[in-house]
Design a protein around this motif. Sequence first.
Motif, short mmCIF file in Angstrom:
data_model
loop_
_atom_site.label_atom_id
_atom_site.label_comp_id
_atom_site.label_asym_id
_atom_site.label_seq_id
_atom_site.Cartn_x
_atom_site.Cartn_y
_atom_site.Cartn_z
N LEU A 156 0.83 -1.20 0.00
CA LEU A 156 0.00 0.00 0.00
C LEU A 156 0.87 1.25 0.00
O LEU A 156 0.53 2.25 -0.64
CB LEU A 156 -0.94 0.00 1.20
CG LEU A 156 -2.10 -0.99 1.15
CD1 LEU A 156 -2.86 -1.00 2.46
CD2 LEU A 156 -3.02 -0.69 -0.02
N GLY A 157 1.98 1.20 0.69
CA GLY A 157 2.91 2.32 0.70
C GLY A 157 3.54 2.59 -0.65
O GLY A 157 3.94 3.71 -0.95
N LYS A 158 3.61 1.55 -1.48
CA LYS A 158 4.16 1.70 -2.83
C LYS A 158 3.08 2.08 -3.85
O LYS A 158 3.37 2.18 -5.03
CB LYS A 158 4.84 0.40 -3.27
CG LYS A 158 6.09 0.08 -2.50
CD LYS A 158 6.71 -1.21 -2.99
CE LYS A 158 7.96 -1.52 -2.20
NZ LYS A 158 8.59 -2.76 -2.66
N GLY A 159 1.84 2.22 -3.38
CA GLY A 159 0.77 2.66 -4.26
C GLY A 159 -0.09 1.56 -4.85
O GLY A 159 -0.85 1.81 -5.77
N ALA A 160 0.00 0.35 -4.34
CA ALA A 160 -0.82 -0.75 -4.86
C ALA A 160 -2.27 -0.56 -4.42
O ALA A 160 -2.56 0.12 -3.44
CB ALA A 160 -0.30 -2.08 -4.36
N GLU A 161 -3.18 -1.16 -5.16
CA GLU A 161 -4.59 -1.11 -4.79
C GLU A 161 -4.81 -1.96 -3.55
O GLU A 161 -4.09 -2.93 -3.30
CB GLU A 161 -5.45 -1.64 -5.94
CG GLU A 161 -5.43 -0.75 -7.17
CD GLU A 161 -6.35 -1.26 -8.26
OE1 GLU A 161 -7.24 -2.08 -7.95
OE2 GLU A 161 -6.17 -0.85 -9.41
N VAL A 162 -5.85 -1.60 -2.79
CA VAL A 162 -6.11 -2.27 -1.52
C VAL A 162 -6.38 -3.77 -1.71
O VAL A 162 -5.82 -4.60 -0.98
CB VAL A 162 -7.30 -1.60 -0.79
CG1 VAL A 162 -7.68 -2.36 0.47
CG2 VAL A 162 -6.98 -0.15 -0.46
N VAL A 163 -7.20 -4.11 -2.67
CA VAL A 163 -7.55 -5.52 -2.88
C VAL A 163 -6.32 -6.32 -3.29
O VAL A 163 -6.07 -7.42 -2.77
CB VAL A 163 -8.67 -5.65 -3.93
CG1 VAL A 163 -8.93 -7.11 -4.27
CG2 VAL A 163 -9.94 -4.99 -3.44
N ALA A 164 -5.53 -5.80 -4.20
CA ALA A 164 -4.33 -6.50 -4.65
C ALA A 164 -3.31 -6.64 -3.53
O ALA A 164 -2.70 -7.70 -3.37
CB ALA A 164 -3.72 -5.78 -5.85
N ALA A 165 -3.13 -5.58 -2.76
CA ALA A 165 -2.16 -5.62 -1.66
C ALA A 165 -2.59 -6.62 -0.59
O ALA A 165 -1.77 -7.37 -0.07
CB ALA A 165 -2.01 -4.23 -1.05
#
Length: 54
Positions: A11-20
């Motif tokens: 999430l800190g790297k900008g990934a989507e919530v579901v994918a993370a």
Amino acid sequence: MLADGRTGALLGKGAEVVAATAEGYQLAFRVAAVIAAGALGLAAVVLRTPRQNA
């Protein structure tokens, strides 16, 4: 704890919530599978039947 750390890092790297979240749980599942396989191997070695002298 492991899944949460991986999820937070993604999430800190900008990934989507579901994918993370999915990636975090997949990592935790893989680690658990390795531990279970190790435990199975250890049990097979420790609990095998002793050989009888003929």
